[in-house]
Motif scaffolding. Structure first.
Motif, PDB file in Angstrom:
ATOM      1  N   GLY A 186       0.767  -1.237   0.000  1.00 14.66           N
ATOM      2  CA  GLY A 186       0.000   0.000   0.000  1.00 14.66           C
ATOM      3  C   GLY A 186       0.796   1.285   0.000  1.00 14.66           C
ATOM      4  O   GLY A 186       1.922   1.366  -0.523  1.00 14.66           O
ATOM      5  N   ILE A 187       0.203   2.316   0.614  1.00 11.73           N
ATOM      6  CA  ILE A 187       0.793   3.657   0.592  1.00 11.73           C
ATOM      7  C   ILE A 187       1.744   3.865   1.766  1.00 11.73           C
ATOM      8  O   ILE A 187       2.922   4.176   1.587  1.00 11.73           O
ATOM      9  CB  ILE A 187      -0.329   4.728   0.636  1.00 11.73           C
ATOM     10  N   LEU A 188       1.226   3.690   2.963  1.00  9.60           N
ATOM     11  CA  LEU A 188       1.976   4.019   4.175  1.00  9.60           C
ATOM     12  C   LEU A 188       1.476   3.126   5.302  1.00  9.60           C
ATOM     13  O   LEU A 188       0.268   2.947   5.466  1.00  9.60           O
ATOM     14  CB  LEU A 188       1.745   5.494   4.545  1.00  9.60           C
ATOM     15  N   THR A 189       2.400   2.567   6.082  1.00  9.40           N
ATOM     16  CA  THR A 189       2.044   1.685   7.193  1.00  9.40           C
ATOM     17  C   THR A 189       2.451   2.308   8.516  1.00  9.40           C
ATOM     18  O   THR A 189       3.571   2.809   8.652  1.00  9.40           O
ATOM     19  CB  THR A 189       2.746   0.314   7.047  1.00  9.40           C
ATOM     20  N   LEU A 190       1.532   2.269   9.487  1.00 12.14           N
ATOM     21  CA  LEU A 190       1.848   2.604  10.874  1.00 12.14           C
ATOM     22  C   LEU A 190       1.914   1.303  11.655  1.00 12.14           C
ATOM     23  O   LEU A 190       0.958   0.529  11.648  1.00 12.14           O
ATOM     24  CB  LEU A 190       0.771   3.493  11.507  1.00 12.14           C
ATOM     25  N   LEU A 191       3.031   1.044  12.324  1.00 15.56           N
ATOM     26  CA  LEU A 191       3.203  -0.193  13.078  1.00 15.56           C
ATOM     27  C   LEU A 191       3.404   0.114  14.554  1.00 15.56           C
ATOM     28  O   LEU A 191       4.287   0.892  14.919  1.00 15.56           O
ATOM     29  CB  LEU A 191       4.401  -0.988  12.555  1.00 15.56           C
ATOM     30  N   MET A 235       3.049   1.172  -3.236  1.00 12.34           N
ATOM     31  CA  MET A 235       2.196   2.083  -3.986  1.00 12.34           C
ATOM     32  C   MET A 235       2.730   3.512  -3.929  1.00 12.34           C
ATOM     33  O   MET A 235       2.774   4.220  -4.941  1.00 12.34           O
ATOM     34  CB  MET A 235       0.766   2.037  -3.458  1.00 12.34           C
ATOM     35  N   LEU A 236       3.163   3.955  -2.745  1.00 14.55           N
ATOM     36  CA  LEU A 236       3.696   5.308  -2.625  1.00 14.55           C
ATOM     37  C   LEU A 236       5.053   5.422  -3.300  1.00 14.55           C
ATOM     38  O   LEU A 236       5.402   6.481  -3.832  1.00 14.55           O
ATOM     39  CB  LEU A 236       3.786   5.723  -1.152  1.00 14.55           C
ATOM     40  N   MET A 237       5.810   4.335  -3.326  1.00 11.24           N
ATOM     41  CA  MET A 237       7.074   4.363  -4.049  1.00 11.24           C
ATOM     42  C   MET A 237       6.815   4.598  -5.537  1.00 11.24           C
ATOM     43  O   MET A 237       7.486   5.417  -6.187  1.00 11.24           O
ATOM     44  CB  MET A 237       7.846   3.060  -3.836  1.00 11.24           C
TER      45      MET A 237
END
Length: 309
Positions: A186-191, A235-237
């Motif tokens: 996806g775009i961005l992950t918060l872990l 995706m954001l890359m």
């Protein structure tokens, strides 16, 4: 080494420091593709409360957890050691619960206060994500709200998901992969991680969002309750014409002795199905979010077949 690779960035006084924060986020996104956020507005108590709900769910008998079954089409629901990693040719040693706002959730009867608490947690994750995405849009010379509009989780076509994850304790997993090396689609992950439940390792060095090449040096990223680990997705890359880096990461068992249970929570910003994805330099042809996901899944499936052939 991890401190140098993965900077800690404060979101304190966000509106007044937005220019400074944007530069820090861009520097991290262009190199490691990973960073940690502090002063982000989600308290340790709120994080621990969500982890408590996660543990309460995973402690249930399998027949109760299976009341929220995994749907392969939507990728929502409970799965147990069902994710095959092409990088290892083995199944990840974990169970997880995938959730979207409109999907089936565990009942409050099985896990008290699950819906209200988790909904509040989703809202807080969305707020933090919007701040980061706003900065990255500006850094790419896109409108401030470009990614926020493309990733609005309140829209019915948004693919954004929350994943509650449990790696069961293991006596015999020394040096193996609890989750094999991978990037996020996806775009961005918060872990979110819990204090002392280590195992996450990262590997910077990827140059193209469609490349599966990786380096051979993985750096451990210790687990702490409070800071949010953030990473760029494929995706954001692509959306940044490969400027922002989606890099490989994995979860490794201890090299010596028993690996205890590990819990983590991932918030995957994954965009709206019909939104068109193309970077400002137009390095790649325009593609919808849904098409990008389908192509990524097909690539991964082909690699999975090759790994098990």
């Amino acid at each position: 080494m991890a401190d140098r690779l993965v900077p800690s960035i404060s979101l304190k006084d966000f509106e007044n420091r937005k220019g400074e924060i944007t530069k820090q986020l861009l520097d991290a996104a262009e190199t490691a593709g990973f960073l940690t956020l502090v002063d982000h507005g989600i308290t340790v108590d709120e994080i621990e409360k969500q982890f408590a709900l996660s543990k309460a769910f995973f402690d249930l008998p399998a027949k109760v957890k299976s009341k929220t079954p995994h749907d392969t089409k939507s990728n929502n629901g409970w799965e147990y050691k069902a994710q095959l990693r092409p990088s290892t040719g083995t199944y990840d040693q974990k169970e997880s619960l995938w959730l979207q706002r409109g999907s089936q959730w565990p009942s409050d009867e099985d896990v008290p206060h699950f819906k209200d608490t988790t909904t509040e947690f989703l809202d807080k994750c969305a707020k933090v994500s919007n701040q980061v995405l706003s900065c990255l849009a500006i850094a790419l010379n896109l409108p401030d709200d470009h990614f926020r509009v493309a990733n609005d989780p309140n829209k019915p076509d948004c693919l954004t998901q929350l994943r509650l994850i449990h790696y069961p304790a293991s006596e015999n997993a020394v040096g193996t992969w609890r989750a094999g090396s991978h990037t996020d689609i996806g775009i961005l992950t918060l872990l979110f991680q819990r204090e002392g439940e280590d195992g996450l390792e990262i590997c910077p060095g990827r140059e193209s969002h469609s490349s599966f090449a990786m380096g051979d040096v993985f750096t451990p990223l210790p687990a702490h309750t409070g800071p949010i680990v953030v990473n760029i997705g494929d995706m954001l890359m692509a959306w940044s014409d490969d400027r922002l880096k989606s890099n490989f990461h994995r979860v490794r068992a201890k090299d010596v002795g028993k690996s205890p249970s590990r819990y983590s929570i991932a918030y995957f910003n994954q965009g709206r199905r019909d939104f068109v994805l193309q970077g400002p330099l137009k390095k790649y042809p325009p593609v919808t979010v849904e098409e990008y996901f389908n192509q990524a899944v097909q690539r991964n499936f082909a690699r999975q077949q090759a790994a098990t052939a």
